[in-house]
Scaffold this motif. Structure first.
Motif, mmCIF file in Angstrom:
data_model
loop_
_atom_site.group_PDB
_atom_site.id
_atom_site.type_symbol
_atom_site.label_atom_id
_atom_site.label_comp_id
_atom_site.label_asym_id
_atom_site.label_seq_id
_atom_site.Cartn_x
_atom_site.Cartn_y
_atom_site.Cartn_z
ATOM 1 N N LEU A 23 34.038 40.767 37.657
ATOM 2 C CA LEU A 23 33.714 40.215 38.980
ATOM 3 C C LEU A 23 32.261 39.758 39.047
ATOM 4 O O LEU A 23 31.957 38.719 39.649
ATOM 5 N N ILE A 24 31.376 40.515 38.437
ATOM 6 C CA ILE A 24 29.960 40.135 38.414
ATOM 7 C C ILE A 24 29.779 38.828 37.650
ATOM 8 O O ILE A 24 29.050 37.930 38.088
ATOM 9 N N ARG A 25 30.444 38.683 36.512
ATOM 10 C CA ARG A 25 30.384 37.420 35.748
ATOM 11 C C ARG A 25 30.933 36.258 36.574
ATOM 12 O O ARG A 25 30.385 35.165 36.573
ATOM 13 N N THR A 26 32.037 36.498 37.267
ATOM 14 C CA THR A 26 32.652 35.461 38.089
ATOM 15 C C THR A 26 31.704 35.023 39.196
ATOM 16 O O THR A 26 31.553 33.829 39.463
ATOM 17 N N ASP A 27 31.041 35.973 39.837
ATOM 18 C CA ASP A 27 30.059 35.654 40.873
ATOM 19 C C ASP A 27 28.967 34.737 40.302
ATOM 20 O O ASP A 27 28.605 33.728 40.910
ATOM 21 N N GLY A 28 28.469 35.063 39.131
ATOM 22 C CA GLY A 28 27.445 34.233 38.491
ATOM 23 C C GLY A 28 27.949 32.834 38.167
ATOM 24 O O GLY A 28 27.234 31.843 38.363
ATOM 25 N N ARG A 29 29.177 32.739 37.689
ATOM 26 C CA ARG A 29 29.754 31.423 37.372
ATOM 27 C C ARG A 29 29.935 30.577 38.633
ATOM 28 O O ARG A 29 29.710 29.368 38.617
ATOM 29 N N ARG A 64 44.629 43.689 40.193
ATOM 30 C CA ARG A 64 45.495 43.520 39.020
ATOM 31 C C ARG A 64 45.577 42.065 38.554
ATOM 32 O O ARG A 64 46.645 41.541 38.292
ATOM 33 N N GLY A 65 44.420 41.408 38.484
ATOM 34 C CA GLY A 65 44.378 40.033 38.000
ATOM 35 C C GLY A 65 44.344 38.987 39.083
ATOM 36 O O GLY A 65 44.001 37.842 38.826
ATOM 37 N N THR A 66 44.673 39.337 40.299
ATOM 38 C CA THR A 66 44.540 38.413 41.421
ATOM 39 C C THR A 66 43.188 38.659 42.061
ATOM 40 O O THR A 66 42.876 39.779 42.461
ATOM 41 N N LEU A 67 42.372 37.623 42.122
ATOM 42 C CA LEU A 67 41.053 37.742 42.729
ATOM 43 C C LEU A 67 41.177 37.498 44.224
ATOM 44 O O LEU A 67 41.653 36.449 44.651
ATOM 45 N N GLN A 68 40.761 38.471 45.014
ATOM 46 C CA GLN A 68 40.736 38.315 46.463
ATOM 47 C C GLN A 68 39.281 38.218 46.905
ATOM 48 O O GLN A 68 38.501 39.141 46.667
ATOM 49 N N ALA A 69 38.951 37.108 47.535
ATOM 50 C CA ALA A 69 37.613 36.921 48.090
ATOM 51 C C ALA A 69 37.694 37.196 49.584
ATOM 52 O O ALA A 69 38.386 36.479 50.311
ATOM 53 N N HIS A 70 37.027 38.241 50.019
ATOM 54 C CA HIS A 70 36.996 38.598 51.435
ATOM 55 C C HIS A 70 35.852 37.822 52.078
ATOM 56 O O HIS A 70 34.695 37.962 51.660
ATOM 57 N N LEU A 84 34.205 26.293 48.149
ATOM 58 C CA LEU A 84 34.077 27.581 47.488
ATOM 59 C C LEU A 84 35.346 27.925 46.714
ATOM 60 O O LEU A 84 35.278 28.546 45.649
ATOM 61 N N GLY A 85 36.504 27.514 47.238
ATOM 62 C CA GLY A 85 37.760 27.738 46.540
ATOM 63 C C GLY A 85 37.811 27.039 45.193
ATOM 64 O O GLY A 85 38.277 27.612 44.203
ATOM 65 N N LEU A 86 37.327 25.803 45.151
ATOM 66 C CA LEU A 86 37.289 25.079 43.875
ATOM 67 C C LEU A 86 36.364 25.768 42.878
ATOM 68 O O LEU A 86 36.716 25.959 41.714
ATOM 69 N N ALA A 87 35.181 26.146 43.338
ATOM 70 C CA ALA A 87 34.226 26.811 42.451
ATOM 71 C C ALA A 87 34.764 28.160 41.978
ATOM 72 O O ALA A 87 34.649 28.505 40.794
ATOM 73 N N LEU A 88 35.362 28.902 42.878
ATOM 74 C CA LEU A 88 35.884 30.225 42.541
ATOM 75 C C LEU A 88 37.060 30.130 41.577
ATOM 76 O O LEU A 88 37.160 30.906 40.624
ATOM 77 N N SER A 89 37.936 29.174 41.791
ATOM 78 C CA SER A 89 39.084 29.040 40.887
ATOM 79 C C SER A 89 38.620 28.648 39.487
ATOM 80 O O SER A 89 39.166 29.127 38.493
ATOM 81 N N ARG A 90 37.605 27.818 39.398
ATOM 82 C CA ARG A 90 37.059 27.422 38.091
ATOM 83 C C ARG A 90 36.418 28.627 37.397
ATOM 84 O O ARG A 90 36.621 28.854 36.206
ATOM 85 N N ASP A 96 40.655 34.093 32.101
ATOM 86 C CA ASP A 96 42.063 34.042 31.700
ATOM 87 C C ASP A 96 42.997 34.562 32.778
ATOM 88 O O ASP A 96 44.028 35.160 32.504
ATOM 89 N N GLU A 97 42.613 34.381 34.000
ATOM 90 C CA GLU A 97 43.433 34.761 35.149
ATOM 91 C C GLU A 97 43.621 33.498 35.981
ATOM 92 O O GLU A 97 42.911 32.530 35.822
ATOM 93 N N GLY A 98 44.575 33.507 36.886
ATOM 94 C CA GLY A 98 44.804 32.295 37.628
ATOM 95 C C GLY A 98 44.893 32.432 39.132
ATOM 96 O O GLY A 98 44.626 31.491 39.843
ATOM 97 N N GLU A 99 45.257 33.604 39.623
ATOM 98 C CA GLU A 99 45.503 33.766 41.048
ATOM 99 C C GLU A 99 44.209 34.022 41.811
ATOM 100 O O GLU A 99 43.428 34.898 41.454
ATOM 101 N N VAL A 100 44.000 33.229 42.863
ATOM 102 C CA VAL A 100 42.861 33.417 43.757
ATOM 103 C C VAL A 100 43.389 33.384 45.180
ATOM 104 O O VAL A 100 44.177 32.515 45.536
ATOM 105 N N GLU A 101 42.964 34.356 45.978
ATOM 106 C CA GLU A 101 43.346 34.420 47.389
ATOM 107 C C GLU A 101 42.099 34.659 48.228
ATOM 108 O O GLU A 101 41.140 35.256 47.761
#
Length: 120
Positions: A23-29, A64-70, A84-90, A96-101
């Motif tokens: 999650l920390i890496r994802t935040d940085g990306r 469990r692999g689905t990223l939920q952004a509150h 933000l959805g586009l950036a977060l999904s990228r 190697d995960e795909g689900e974002v909510e």
């Protein structure tokens, strides 16, 4: 870089602490992508997208692999949510995960990324 970050939570942090690091890496990306996509903020602290990200994304949760952004209700009603959805999904795709909510304050169910982005 703006020093504010969301809270990081997972469904099972004790047995899978690597999920928090992910999650920390994802935040940085996400911040990197937003610096590319959006202009500099007026105060000189990062980009406009980073300012929106740090003020309105409250928590990143790996379920469990689905990223939920509150996020805040204000962001839920804004066009910035799609950016933000586009950036977060990228950024999440790099894990190697795909689900974002999105879980918007005051809403009873998560919003899947497809619902946020709409049809092309």
């Amino acid at each position: 870089m703006i020093p504010i970050e969301p809270e990081y939570t997972t469904h099972n942090t004790v047995e899978e602490p690597w999920r928090v690091a992910r999650l920390i890496r994802t935040d940085g990306r996400v911040r990197e992508v937003l610096r590319i996509l959006t202009p500099d903020a007026k105060d000189g602290e990062g980009s406009q997208g980073e300012v929106i990200w740090t003020h309105h994304v409250l928590r990143l949760h790996d379920d469990r692999g689905t990223l939920q952004a509150h996020v805040t209700a204000a962001l839920g009603g804004s066009a910035w949510l799609a950016v933000l959805g586009l950036a977060l999904s990228r950024a999440w795709d790099g894990e190697d995960e795909g689900e974002v909510e999105f879980v918007v304050e005051g809403e009873p169910i998560p919003w899947p990324l497809d619902a946020v982005l709409g049809e092309p």
